[in-house]
Motif scaffolding. Structure first.
Motif, PDB file in Angstrom:
ATOM      1  N   HIS A   1       0.354   8.768  -5.705  1.00  0.00           N
ATOM      2  CA  HIS A   1      -0.108   9.789  -6.206  1.00  0.00           C
ATOM      3  C   HIS A   1       0.371  10.961  -6.197  1.00  0.00           C
ATOM      4  CE1 HIS A   1       2.271  11.844  -2.623  1.00  0.00           C
ATOM      5  NE2 HIS A   1       2.158  12.894  -3.187  1.00  0.00           N
ATOM      6  N   THR A   2       0.778  11.870  -6.244  1.00  0.00           N
ATOM      7  CA  THR A   2       1.243  13.043  -7.334  1.00  0.00           C
ATOM      8  C   THR A   2       0.822  12.143  -8.994  1.00  0.00           C
ATOM      9  OG1 THR A   2       2.196  13.623  -6.032  1.00  0.00           O
ATOM     10  CG2 THR A   2       2.378  14.406  -8.249  1.00  0.00           C
ATOM     11  N   SER A   3       0.797  11.420  -9.328  1.00  0.00           N
ATOM     12  CA  SER A   3       0.725  10.627 -10.382  1.00  0.00           C
ATOM     13  C   SER A   3      -0.916  10.367 -11.402  1.00  0.00           C
ATOM     14  CB  SER A   3       1.624   9.282 -11.030  1.00  0.00           C
ATOM     15  OG  SER A   3       2.932   9.771 -11.195  1.00  0.00           O
ATOM     16  N   ILE A   4      -1.342   9.905  -9.872  1.00  0.00           N
ATOM     17  CA  ILE A   4      -2.850   9.838 -10.084  1.00  0.00           C
ATOM     18  C   ILE A   4      -3.266  10.902  -9.781  1.00  0.00           C
ATOM     19  CG2 ILE A   4      -4.730   8.930  -8.770  1.00  0.00           C
ATOM     20  CD1 ILE A   4      -2.835   6.606  -7.228  1.00  0.00           C
ATOM     21  N   LEU A   5      -3.033  11.977  -8.738  1.00  0.00           N
ATOM     22  CA  LEU A   5      -3.934  13.152  -8.944  1.00  0.00           C
ATOM     23  C   LEU A   5      -4.192  13.893 -10.776  1.00  0.00           C
ATOM     24  CD1 LEU A   5      -3.389  14.192  -5.133  1.00  0.00           C
ATOM     25  CD2 LEU A   5      -5.148  13.191  -6.346  1.00  0.00           C
TER      26      LEU A   5
ATOM     27  N   SER B   1       0.797  -1.353  -0.267  1.00  0.00           N
ATOM     28  CA  SER B   1       0.260   0.167  -0.060  1.00  0.00           C
ATOM     29  C   SER B   1       1.080   1.029   0.208  1.00  0.00           C
ATOM     30  CB  SER B   1      -0.576  -0.296   1.337  1.00  0.00           C
ATOM     31  OG  SER B   1      -1.570  -1.361   1.083  1.00  0.00           O
ATOM     32  N   ILE B   2       2.439   0.841   0.710  1.00  0.00           N
ATOM     33  CA  ILE B   2       3.131   2.358   0.658  1.00  0.00           C
ATOM     34  C   ILE B   2       3.755   2.812  -0.894  1.00  0.00           C
ATOM     35  CG2 ILE B   2       5.751   3.184   1.728  1.00  0.00           C
ATOM     36  CD1 ILE B   2       4.201   1.760   4.386  1.00  0.00           C
ATOM     37  N   VAL B   3       4.250   1.524  -1.047  1.00  0.00           N
ATOM     38  CA  VAL B   3       4.442   1.989  -2.984  1.00  0.00           C
ATOM     39  C   VAL B   3       3.141   2.449  -3.421  1.00  0.00           C
ATOM     40  CG1 VAL B   3       5.402   0.667  -4.724  1.00  0.00           C
ATOM     41  CG2 VAL B   3       5.768  -0.021  -2.805  1.00  0.00           C
ATOM     42  N   ALA B   4       2.289   1.766  -3.193  1.00  0.00           N
ATOM     43  CA  ALA B   4       1.331   2.299  -4.116  1.00  0.00           C
ATOM     44  C   ALA B   4       0.920   3.803  -4.306  1.00  0.00           C
ATOM     45  CB  ALA B   4      -0.086   1.554  -4.274  1.00  0.00           C
ATOM     46  N   MET B   5       0.898   4.414  -2.829  1.00  0.00           N
ATOM     47  CA  MET B   5       0.240   5.592  -2.478  1.00  0.00           C
ATOM     48  C   MET B   5       2.231   6.463  -2.678  1.00  0.00           C
ATOM     49  SD  MET B   5      -1.018   5.325   1.514  1.00  0.00           S
ATOM     50  CE  MET B   5       0.002   4.032   2.209  1.00  0.00           C
ATOM     51  N   LEU B   6       3.238   5.625  -2.803  1.00  0.00           N
ATOM     52  CA  LEU B   6       4.101   6.412  -3.866  1.00  0.00           C
ATOM     53  C   LEU B   6       3.515   7.576  -4.542  1.00  0.00           C
ATOM     54  CD1 LEU B   6       7.332   4.580  -2.432  1.00  0.00           C
ATOM     55  CD2 LEU B   6       6.645   7.247  -1.445  1.00  0.00           C
TER      56      LEU B   6
END
Length: 456
Positions: free
Chosen positions: A119-123, A112-117
């Motif tokens: 977050h900028t690209s997702i946004l 999950s932490i890897v996925a949250m890293l």
């Protein structure tokens, strides 16, 4: 009374069964409300900094909250095993099996932490205004530091709730809320030599609360004699893949189903990001309120999993069906109360979060819509809880995928952002989609519940 006494095969009277359910459910409900209260505290305290700060927390929450609830759902896979073993009077199996939840929880936390890293690209992919990205990143830093604690905490929580010991989780959840409130006050606004950190302080405060909860629950389990017959902490071992696989087979469909539902709510925040801070803020207020009220049916459903598991272990599917119907009825009755609050007091609720008139007006509309789906939402989560007690979790995943994402998100997207049916409605269109999706889930889960009892 010995908790591990062999259960009778005779179903108790309705009122007695309701009492059994409430003894388990009320402490869980208090714990869930306290845990949700952390989100309310974050939103209330950050909301005073302005709509942009509130929007940043909403965007960050839309990323980490589904991951957290997926983790929680997977580790709920521990509970029905424990409940059925207690119903069958075999408590010695509990400790070694439940300890493997620590490994599973840690693995999911790190992924999950890897996925949250990212977050900028997702946004950016969702066309979030650029000025909100740094604020969201500040908030996410603290969340990532605290995330491994969630895997440890949820393992111990599923273990103790599976045993029917729900009061410790209530006490610790209240303590976690108080830690969060105090840390928020100091870190968001500053105190003495500690500077005001704004949304970054909010993230760090949440991390502090997460780790404090792990320490408190670990100490309680270690020191309390009620856990002597199962001894979770007395069976440290390296990963045992066979047991982790059993846990995952039951738990992953639960986690994915919860992820689909919560992801539906939070993904809406990403879709409407292009519509501006007002729509994001109003959505966050309504989402925050519904997240709190959802804790009532969710807590009853979690208690129902334990009761159904005990009943199936002791008396088979007929006993489980009897308990399930009573539990589902209690959950639906409770939903009328939460719906009434949202329908009749929306302005009062919205004004607790912000004094910006445009945000309040839109939040009132969304809260009225949220009141409509309270009953179907309560029914579908109760049926999911009953099916978990049977360990019949595989079917939940495709049902929720279809209901939430095909029906709910599909209709919501069309109503909100296109003119295909009506002129684009903005964020309100997504909430009409939620009504349709949750209602479909209730119908399909009801079909599955009665089908499995006919086959038994």
């Amino acid at each position: 009374m010995q908790i591990f006494a062999k259960k009778t095969f005779d179903a108790p009277h309705v009122l007695k069964e309701i009492k059994h359910l409430m003894v388990i459910a009320l402490p869980i409900m208090g714990a869930q409300l306290a845990q949700s209260g952390m989100g309310v505290v974050d939103t209330l305290m950050v909301g005073r900094l302005g709509a942009d700060h509130l929007a940043a927390v909403a965007l960050g929450t839309s990323i980490w909250m589904p991951l957290f609830l997926f983790l929680s759902g997977v580790l709920l896979g521990i509970t029905p095993f424990i409940a059925q073993w207690l119903g069958a009077d075999t408590p010695s199996k509990v400790g070694p099996f439940a300890f493997q939840g620590f490994w599973l929880g840690l693995a999911i936390s790190l992924i999950s932490i890897v996925a949250m890293l990212f977050h900028t690209s997702i946004l950016q992919l969702m066309s979030v205004p650029e000025h909100l990205l740094p604020l969201t990143s500040d908030y996410m830093l603290g969340i990532m530091i605290g995330f491994p604690a969630l895997g440890f905490y949820q393992t111990m929580r599923s273990y103790t709730e599976g045993l029917g010991f729900t009061r410790p989780v209530l006490i610790i959840s209240v303590g976690m809320l108080l830690f969060n409130l105090m840390a928020n006050w100091i870190l968001i606004y500053g105190m003495g030599p500690i500077p005001a950190l704004g949304v970054m302080g909010c993230g760090f405060a949440t991390a502090i609360a997460m780790w404090s909860s792990v320490l408190m629950l670990w100490l309680y389990i270690r020191l309390n004699h009620r856990y002597n017959e199962t001894r979770l902490l007395d069976y440290p071992s390296m990963p045992r893949w066979g047991e982790i696989k059993k846990m995952s087979v039951v738990g992953i469909p639960i986690g994915v189903a919860i992820f689909f539902e919560v992801g539906l709510f939070t993904t809406i925040a990403l879709f409407i990001a292009r519509l501006g801070s007002t729509q994001i803020a109003a959505h966050q207020i309504a989402l925050n309120v519904t997240s709190v009220t959802f804790m009532v049916p969710l807590s009853l459903a979690m208690a129902l999993t334990v009761r159904v598991g005990n009943s199936v272990g002791a008396g088979g599917y007929q006993y489980g069906k009897y308990v399930s119907i009573i539990g589902a009825g209690c959950t639906v009755v409770a939903s009328f109360f939460t719906a009434g609050i949202m329908y009749f007091l929306p302005e009062v609720i919205a004004e607790l979060y912000t004094d910006q008139a445009e945000v309040v007006a839109l939040a009132v509309t969304l809260l009225h819509l949220a009141a409509v789906f309270q009953i179907s939402d309560a029914l579908q989560v109760a049926l999911s809880g009953a099916l978990r007690g049977y360990k019949d979790t595989q079917i939940i995943m495709p049902i929720t995928l279809f209901s939430y994402w095909i029906v709910g998100m599909g209709l919501g997207y069309v109503l909100s952002l296109t003119d295909l049916i009506v002129p684009a409605m903005g964020v309100a269109g997504f909430w009409y989609g939620l009504i349709a999706g949750l209602s479909m889930a209730a119908v399909l889960l009801g079909w599955r519940f009665f089908a499995i009892n006919r086959l038994a």
